[in-house]
Design an enzyme around this catalytic site. Structure first.
Site, PDB file in Angstrom:
ATOM      1  N   ASP A 331       0.820  -1.218   0.000  1.00 37.31           N
ATOM      2  CA  ASP A 331       0.000   0.000   0.000  1.00 37.31           C
ATOM      3  C   ASP A 331       0.854   1.269   0.000  1.00 37.31           C
ATOM      4  OD1 ASP A 331       0.753  -0.851   2.688  1.00 37.31           O
ATOM      5  OD2 ASP A 331      -0.309   0.959   3.331  1.00 37.31           O
ATOM      6  N   GLU A 332       0.273   2.339  -0.524  1.00 41.35           N
ATOM      7  CA  GLU A 332       0.825   3.695  -0.435  1.00 41.35           C
ATOM      8  C   GLU A 332       2.303   3.747  -0.831  1.00 41.35           C
ATOM      9  OE1 GLU A 332      -0.342   4.516   3.614  1.00 41.35           O
ATOM     10  OE2 GLU A 332      -2.064   5.646   2.900  1.00 41.35           O
TER      11      GLU A 332
HETATM   12  N1  IFG Z   1      -3.618   4.024   5.481  1.00 41.16           N
HETATM   13  C1  IFG Z   1      -2.396   3.248   5.629  1.00 41.16           C
HETATM   14  C2  IFG Z   1      -2.098   2.718   7.015  1.00 41.16           C
HETATM   15  C3  IFG Z   1      -2.527   3.672   8.118  1.00 41.16           C
HETATM   16  C4  IFG Z   1      -3.972   4.064   7.909  1.00 41.16           C
HETATM   17  C5  IFG Z   1      -4.511   4.859   9.090  1.00 41.16           C
HETATM   18  C6  IFG Z   1      -3.606   1.308   4.756  1.00 41.16           C
HETATM   19  C7  IFG Z   1      -3.567   0.039   3.949  1.00 41.16           C
HETATM   20  C8  IFG Z   1      -4.087   4.826   6.617  1.00 41.16           C
HETATM   21  N2  IFG Z   1      -2.480   2.080   4.732  1.00 41.16           N
HETATM   22  O1  IFG Z   1      -4.601   1.580   5.406  1.00 41.16           O
HETATM   23  O2  IFG Z   1      -0.706   2.468   7.135  1.00 41.16           O
HETATM   24  O3  IFG Z   1      -1.692   4.791   8.185  1.00 41.16           O
HETATM   25  O4  IFG Z   1      -5.915   4.960   9.044  1.00 41.16           O
END
Ligand code: IFG
Length: 519
Positions: A331-332
């Protein structure tokens, strides 16, 4: 007139005392969560006494363990001294019987049948997991004070009838982020106990991120020696030795909960990059990171040493993970070009499979070529999850707007974030994974997972404020047919679980949407 009201008062008190004396008699009025598939009351009650014991049919060590689990949960509060005994024929009246049934296809791998008469509680299932889930129903049929760890007054009676029950989805999970803030082994075990109580069967541990690496990897020791020594806010962090991780896995297995470890990559890797310069594109390590930004880190996807690193990590993790999946994150990855991301994830999938495990990843991995058993965890972009479906992959439903436990209830919540949504307890319950995204059908869905990210919490008590009272609703979404789920009916059952949360010392958020104190 006075006499008339006296007579009514007398009759009411008689009814009340007779109810207390002979115990609950309407099985369909109980407050079981998740709601069982079918309940047939027979209008009487069964009472446990100090003569009651738990009988298991056959010498199975696994049945012995399940019987002992029930005894260990009931004895401290009831003081009845339930013993577990092996039996070959039908036990005498007043006892509890656990037995594997020959074959009851409707119950599947995790279902059970609970038959209660005024003489006996009989629990049967095709598999031990089904018996274990049936045990949780027995616990929930007893008064809330049975969950106390100190002596409570009786009587210990439950309504008679038959419950036949089995889950809709095979994967009913929760995720705990132990990277942003580290959670001790005992806190993780306490959460596992709670998941099992609600018939959930997966705990996904987010073991590595920018702020910390939490699992010992013997071939890369600095990951924890250095990369595990802090956390969000600059605290001391921590990590699990492989022995401690194995202890958690064993504890979970005894409660029919599968541990799924996640090593997030290529992004969310600052802790690893800070520990080993060679993993960085520049060859230089960044500082340890204690903030809560995301998307700034990436492994060096063009360096062979990166894949040696990943192979070592996955090999060691697979060797101590009996469950079928390893989660690779994905992710991200905002600092990894898509041209680099795709071949990287393709290669990491091959590495995981080479160590005998199947791949789970956040929905961005659907942009790559998914291997046959790879599962896509839908969290943010439905279009990614749909790409996964188009490749024939199963989807794990964790939509942030419905199932992220780190979302605040409302703007006044003490803990949590709200980038995705405010999620009050009704919104957490009022959705159906099988219809949320039209292109993701029930047959494409492996199950549901409620994710708790720990940017804003650092210990179990704070986590419980976010987990409860929403978790039981996710458990019901994963277990109970959508046709049987109605918020207005569910909130009445949930209200009665407030006493159970208290008996279990769970620090729940007393949402105003639920009448917690109504007797
Ligand atoms: N998104 C990020 C997480 C976390 C989350 C907090 C995902 C897959 C926001 N990635 O959720 O690491 O920071 O709500």
């Amino acid at each position: 007139m006075k006499n008339q009201s006296r007579i009514w008062a007398f009759l009411a008190l008689t009814a009340l005392f007779s109810q207390m004396a002979c115990g609950p008699t309407n099985l369909s009025k109980e407050n079981i969560i998740p709601k069982p598939v079918s309940t047939t009351p027979t209008g009487d009650s069964f009472g446990m006494t100090d003569q009651t014991n738990i009988y298991i049919q056959g010498e199975s060590a696994e049945l012995q363990q399940i019987g002992q689990f029930l005894a260990d949960k009931l004895n401290p509060s009831t003081g009845l001294g339930l013993d577990v005994k092996v039996i070959t024929d039908t036990p005498t009246p007043g006892n509890i019987l656990l037995a594997l049934s020959e074959n009851d296809p409707e119950l599947g791998e995790e279902g059970y049948e609970l038959t209660i008469t005024n003489e006996m509680i009989k629990l049967t299932a095709n598999k031990p997991a089904g018996l274990f889930h049936g045990i949780q129903t027995i616990r929930q049929l007893l008064p809330a004070r049975v969950e106390s760890t100190s002596a409570e007054r009786g009587p210990w009676k439950i309504a008679t009838g038959t419950i036949r029950d089995y889950p809709v989805y095979a994967y009913r999970g929760a995720m705990l982020d132990v990277a942003r803030h580290f959670f001790e082994v005992d806190e993780v075990k306490a959460y596992i106990d709670q998941l099992a109580y609600y018939k959930m069967n997966v705990l996904h541990l987010h073991l590595a991120d920018d702020q910390g690496w939490r699992i010992e990897i013997k071939s890369w020791p600095r990951l924890t020696e250095y990369g595990g020594k802090t956390e969000v806010g600059g605290g001391v962090g921590g990590f699990y030795t492989q022995a401690e991780y194995s202890d958690i896995v064993k504890y979970a297995q005894q409660r029919y909960v599968t541990i799924i470890p996640e090593i997030d990559m290529p992004g969310h890797t600052n802790a690893a990059l800070a520990s080993y310069p060679e993993l960085n594109i520049s060859g230089k390590s960044p500082e340890l990171y204690t903030g809560i930004e995301v998307g700034f880190s990436t492994l060096a996807t063009h360096k062979e040493v990166t894949y040696k690193f990943i192979d070592d990590v996955i090999r060691e993790l697979a060797a101590i993970t009996p469950g079928p999946y390893i989660h690779i994150g994905g992710d991200e990855s905002h600092s990894t070009s898509i041209e680099d991301y795709i071949p990287f994830v393709n290669r990491v999938q091959d590495i995981v499979i080479s160590h005998g495990k199947k791949v789970l990843g956040w929905d961005e991995i659907a942009l790559t070529t998914l291997k046959p058993n790879t599962v896509v965890q839908y969290w943010a972009k439905a279009e990614n999850a749909i790409k996964g479906v188009e490749q024939g992959a199963k989807v794990l439903m964790s939509p942030a707007k419905n199932a992220y436990l780190d979302m605040q209830y409302d703007s006044t919540s003490t803990y949590g974030l709200h980038w995705a949504a405010y999620i009050e307890v009704d919104k957490a319950y009022n959705w159906d994974p099988a219809t949320l995204v039209p292109e993701i059908k029930k047959e494409n869905i492996i199950g549901i997972e409620a994710a708790l990210w720990s940017e804003t919490i650092s210990k179990l008590e704070e986590a419980e404020y976010l987990i409860y009272p929403r978790l039981p609703g996710y458990a019901e979404i994963g277990w109970t047919p959508a046709s049987l789920r109605k918020w207005d009916e569910y909130k009445g059952r949930l209200a009665r679980h407030g006493e159970r949360f208290k008996a279990m010392n769970i620090n729940f958020y007393p949402s105003k949407l639920v009448k917690w104190d109504k007797k």
